[in-house]
Design an enzyme around this catalytic site. Structure first.
Site, PDB file in Angstrom:
ATOM      1  N   CYS A 304       0.785  -1.233   0.000  1.00 62.00           N
ATOM      2  CA  CYS A 304       0.000   0.000   0.000  1.00 62.00           C
ATOM      3  C   CYS A 304       0.827   1.299   0.000  1.00 62.00           C
ATOM      4  O   CYS A 304       0.456   2.243  -0.720  1.00 62.00           O
ATOM      5  CB  CYS A 304      -1.024   0.001   1.134  1.00 62.00           C
ATOM      6  SG  CYS A 304      -0.500  -0.726   2.657  1.00 62.00           S
ATOM      7  N   ASP A 353      -3.198  -7.838  -4.909  1.00 65.61           N
ATOM      8  CA  ASP A 353      -3.454  -6.622  -4.143  1.00 65.61           C
ATOM      9  C   ASP A 353      -4.012  -5.513  -5.027  1.00 65.61           C
ATOM     10  O   ASP A 353      -3.723  -5.453  -6.225  1.00 65.61           O
ATOM     11  CB  ASP A 353      -2.149  -6.147  -3.513  1.00 65.61           C
ATOM     12  CG  ASP A 353      -2.352  -5.501  -2.151  1.00 65.61           C
ATOM     13  OD1 ASP A 353      -3.514  -5.310  -1.762  1.00 65.61           O
ATOM     14  OD2 ASP A 353      -1.344  -5.209  -1.487  1.00 65.61           O
ATOM     15  N   HIS A 486      -8.422  -1.066   0.695  1.00 65.17           N
ATOM     16  CA  HIS A 486      -7.437  -2.110   0.426  1.00 65.17           C
ATOM     17  C   HIS A 486      -8.211  -3.398   0.150  1.00 65.17           C
ATOM     18  O   HIS A 486      -9.083  -3.769   0.943  1.00 65.17           O
ATOM     19  CB  HIS A 486      -6.538  -2.365   1.644  1.00 65.17           C
ATOM     20  CG  HIS A 486      -5.831  -1.160   2.167  1.00 65.17           C
ATOM     21  ND1 HIS A 486      -4.456  -1.068   2.218  1.00 65.17           N
ATOM     22  CD2 HIS A 486      -6.295   0.001   2.698  1.00 65.17           C
ATOM     23  CE1 HIS A 486      -4.117   0.095   2.748  1.00 65.17           C
ATOM     24  NE2 HIS A 486      -5.219   0.755   3.050  1.00 65.17           N
TER      25      HIS A 486
END
Length: 614
Positions: A304, A353, A486
Site C-alpha cells: 500500500c 493486491d 485495500h
C-alpha cells in the site's frame, strides 16, 4: 447457488461446553495416573480440546513424555469418570483461597498472579485490564477442581463415553515461550455421538490425503528447501502454471472492473514505512533493515505505501475517481518459526493486491463491487460455505494498536456496516481485530471436507491517505482527502493455492490443471501419432504431454492418474488410422473413438468457460 455460513459463536455453543468439560475430565485422569504431574491450561479448540502437563523428569534426567499406551490408559479412566455423572460445580474464590487450592501447581499459581495484575486470563493469554473487577472462579467435579470461568455441561454423564478420543501428544513450551519449561500437550476431540466422532475421524483421514504439503510434493507444485530458508517456497513448473492461471483470472476481472496495473520495488527506505505508520505497528513482522550509505532499507511487508506514492505522483480531480491500482506484489513478513505451515503461512508471498481511491460518496458502491468479486470467486471455485467478519477497533487500544481517532473509527465502521447490510451478505462483528488504520472484512472459507481457511481481506483506510497528504480537487474546487479501500480477494497466491489443492484434492478443474491431457501410445509403433496428437492439442492451447517413455501402457496410465491428469488419451493402430482417440477421464469414465477435432473442441470449451466439469 452460493451460501454464506452464519454460525452461533463457538464459545457459546453446547459443543464448546462438552469439550471444555472433557478437557477437565482428562486432566483429572492424568493427575490420578501420574500423581506428580503439574497442570497447565486446557481449553476447547476448533475441533476438540487439549490440556498441557508437566510430567517432570525420569531417572535419567530426561523430560517425561506420554506414550500411546498412556493415552489408552487415560481414555479408559476418563470413561469411568464420565460414567459417574459428576455434577460441575462453580464457585468464586478469593486470591488467597486460590493460592491455597493450587499450592502444589506452580503453573496455576503463575496464572493467578497474572490475573491479579490484569496481565492475562485463566488460559495465560495476554490481556489488558484493571484487576479491580477481577473474579477468580473454579469448577469442580468429583475430586478435580480447576481454575476456570466455564462454561461447562451440567454433569459428566452428558458426555457420551464412545464419542470422544485422545488423538495425540506433543511437546510445547509453557505459554509458547522457548525460554520456559517444555510441557506435554494431549490433544483430544469430543462430539455429541459416536456417529459424529466417526464422521470427524473420516474427515481427518480425508484431510491427510488432501494435505497440500503432501500433494504439493506428489503433484510437483512446490518444494521447501532449508538452505533457501523456511517459509520461502520454490515454485515448480506445475505450481507456476497455477499461479499464472490465477493471475490471468484476476487480470481479466480487474480489467473489466476498471483497474489499472502497476508494479513496485521489493525494498524501500525506512522513511516510507515510518510515514505509512506500518513500521511502529509491524516491526516484529518485518525483516531487519539493510543499511547502505547510511540509509536503512526494508523488504516490503505490504504494497500500500507504494500505491499511495503513485496516487500522489500528480494532482487528482474528482473526475479521476475512483482510481483503482492493482498489483501482483511480492511481500515479505517474518512469521514466527512455529507458525510456518506449508503454503498457508509463509515468509514470502505474492498478493493479489489493489487499492481503490475514492470520494466518501463512492465508498459504498466500490466496497459493494469488491464484495461481489468475492462472491464470483467463491462460485467459480465451488466454495459454498464461508463467513465474512467485520473486524472493529478496541477503544482502549487507541494510540497503541489503532490510530488514535475515535470519531473517524466510528464513522468508517458505520460506513462498512451499512454496506454489508445493504449487500445482503450475512456477517458477524469481531471487536479488536481491525487493521491499525481502519475496519476490515476478513473472509473465512471452508473446503469441501470442512477445513477452515482465512482467505482474503478487504479494508477501508482513513489514516494513510492523511499521512501521505493524498487529496483530490472536489466539485467545489477544494482539496479533499480520499478514502482508500485495500482489497485482496485472492489474498496471497500461496495460501489460495494451498486452499485449492486441499479443496479439490489435487483434482483441479481442467482450466486450472497444470497438465490437462496426456497422450499414451500403446506401443512404440504409435509414437508418431502420439506426437501428432500432442502437437495438435498444444496448438489449440491445451497443456499436453506425450508419454513416450519405456514403461508399459498400464504403468503410464497409472502414472497419469497419480498426477491427476484430467484426460488420458490412449492411441494405437485403430486410433491412428481413424484419427481418433480412446479417452480415459480422470473420474474413471471412458469413451472410445472420439474424433481428435471433437476432443479439442470439447476441452477448449471447458477451458474458455472455466467449467468445473470434465
Amino acid at each position: 447457488m452460493q451460501t454464506v455460513e452464519s454460525m452461533e459463536p463457538y464459545e457459546q455453543s453446547e459443543l464448546y461446553k462438552l469439550r471444555h468439560t472433557t478437557a477437565h475430565v482428562m486432566a483429572q485422569a492424568v493427575l490420578e495416573l501420574f500423581p506428580g504431574a503439574k497442570i497447565g491450561i486446557g481449553p476447547p479448540i476448533d475441533d476438540g480440546f487439549y490440556y498441557d502437563f508437566d510430567l517432570g523428569e525420569d531417572d535419567n534426567g530426561r523430560r517425561r513424555t506420554f506414550t500411546a499406551a498412556d493415552l489408552e490408559r487415560i481414555e479408559k479412566r476418563m470413561r469411568q469418570i464420565l460414567a459417574g455423572k459428576h455434577p460441575l460445580r462453580y464457585r468464586v474464590v478469593t486470591a488467597d483461597e486460590a493460592r491455597e487450592l493450587f499450592q502444589d501447581q506452580p503453573y496455576k499459581l503463575e496464572i493467578i498472579e497474572g490475573l491479579l495484575r490484569g496481565e492475562f486470563n485463566e488460559y495465560g493469554d495476554e490481556e489488558e485490564g484493571p484487576a479491580a473487577d477481577l473474579v477468580i472462579s473454579t469448577y469442580r467435579h468429583d475430586t478435580f477442581e480447576d481454575l476456570c470461568k466455564g462454561p461447562h455441561v451440567a454433569h459428566t454423564g452428558l458426555i457420551p463415553v464412545d464419542a470422544f478420543q485422545l488423538m495425540s501428544s506433543a511437546a510445547t513450551y509453557w505459554r509458547g515461550d522457548e525460554s520456559r519449561p517444555m510441557l506435554q500437550r494431549i490433544y483430544g476431540t469430543a462430539w455429541f455421538s459416536k456417529k459424529d466422532l466417526k464422521r470427524h475421524l473420516q474427515l481427518l483421514e480425508e484431510a491427510k490425503k488432501r494435505d497440500h504439503r503432501k500433494l504439493g510434493r506428489e503433484l510437483e507444485i512446490y518444494i521447501m528447501d532449508e538452505e533457501v530458508g523456511p517459509g520461502l517456497p520454490l515454485w515448480l513448473p506445475n505450481g507456476v502454471i497455477l499461479r499464472e492461471e490465477l493471475e490471468k483470472l484476476a487480470f481479466e476481472l480487474e480489467d473489466a472492473g476498471g483497474y489499472q496495473r502497476v508494479a513496485t520495488p521489493h525494498i524501500a527506505k525506512e522513511e516510507l514505512y515510518l510515514r505509512s505508520g506500518h513500521l511502529p505497528y509491524y516491526t516484529e513482522s518485518m525483516y531487519p533493515p539493510m543499511e547502505r550509505e547510511d540509509i536503512r532499507y526494508y523488504l516490503k511487508p505490504m504494497n500500500c505505501p507504494f500505491h499511495h506514492k503513485i496516487y500522489a505522483s500528480k494532482p487528482r480531480s474528482y473526475r479521476d475517481l475512483p482510481l483503482r491500482l492493482a498489483e501482483f506484489g511480492m511481500v515479505y513478513r517474518y512469521e514466527q518459526s512455529g507458525e510456518l505451515f506449508g503454503l498457508m503461512r509463509v515468509r514470502g508471498a505474492e498478493q493479489n493486491d489493489a487499492h481503490i481511491y475514492c470520494a466518501e460518496d463512492q465508498v459504498e458502491a466500490e466496497f459493494m463491487a469488491v464484495i461481489d468479486l468475492y462472491r464470483y470467486y467463491f462460485e467459480l471455485f465451488g466454495i459454498d460455505r464461508y463467513v465474512m467478519r467485520l473486524s472493529l477497533h478496541e477503544k482502549r487500544e487507541l494510540g497503541i494498536k489503532y490510530a488514535d481517532d475515535e470519531a473517524a473509527w466510528l464513522k468508517t465502521e458505520d460506513i462498512v456496516r451499512q454496506v454489508m447490510k445493504a449487500s445482503g451478505v450475512p456477517f458477524e462483528e469481531a471487536r479488536g481485530e481491525a487493521a491499525f488504520y481502519g475496519p476490515k472484512i476478513d473472509v473465512q472459507a471452508w473446503s469441501v471436507i470442512g477445513r477452515e481457511f482465512s482467505l482474503a481481506t478487504n479494508q477501508v483506510d482513513f489514516v494513510q491517505p492523511a499521512r501521505f497528504g493524498l487529496t483530490f480537487t472536489n466539485r467545489d474546487g477544494q482539496p479533499e482527502m480520499p478514502y482508500c479501500i485495500h482489497r485482496a480477494p485472492l489474498g496471497a497466491h500461496e495460501r489460495y493455492i494451498g486452499f485449492l489443492i486441499e479443496h479439490y484434492g489435487g483434482n483441479f478443474p481442467v482450466w486450472l490443471a497444470p497438465e490437462q491431457a496426456r497422450v499414451i501410445p500403446i506401443t512404440d509403433a504409435h509414437h508418431e501419432y502420439a506426437r501428432q496428437v500432442a502437437a495438435r492439442l498444444h496448438e489449440a492451447g491445451i497443456r499436453v504431454r506425450a508419454d513416450l517413455g519405456n514403461d508399459r501402457m498400464g504403468n503410464k496410465i497409472r502414472a497419469a492418474q497419480g498426477m491427476k491428469v484430467p484426460y488420458m488419451l490412449i492411441v494405437g493402430d485403430q486410433e491412428a488410422a481413424a484419427e481418433t482417440l480412446a479417452v480415459r477421464y480422470r473420474d474413471g469414465e471412458q469413451r472410445n473413438d472420439m474424433g481428435l477435432g471433437e476432443f479439442v473442441a470439447h476441452v477448449g470449451k471447458r477451458i474458455r468457460t472455466r467449467s468445473p466439469e470434465l
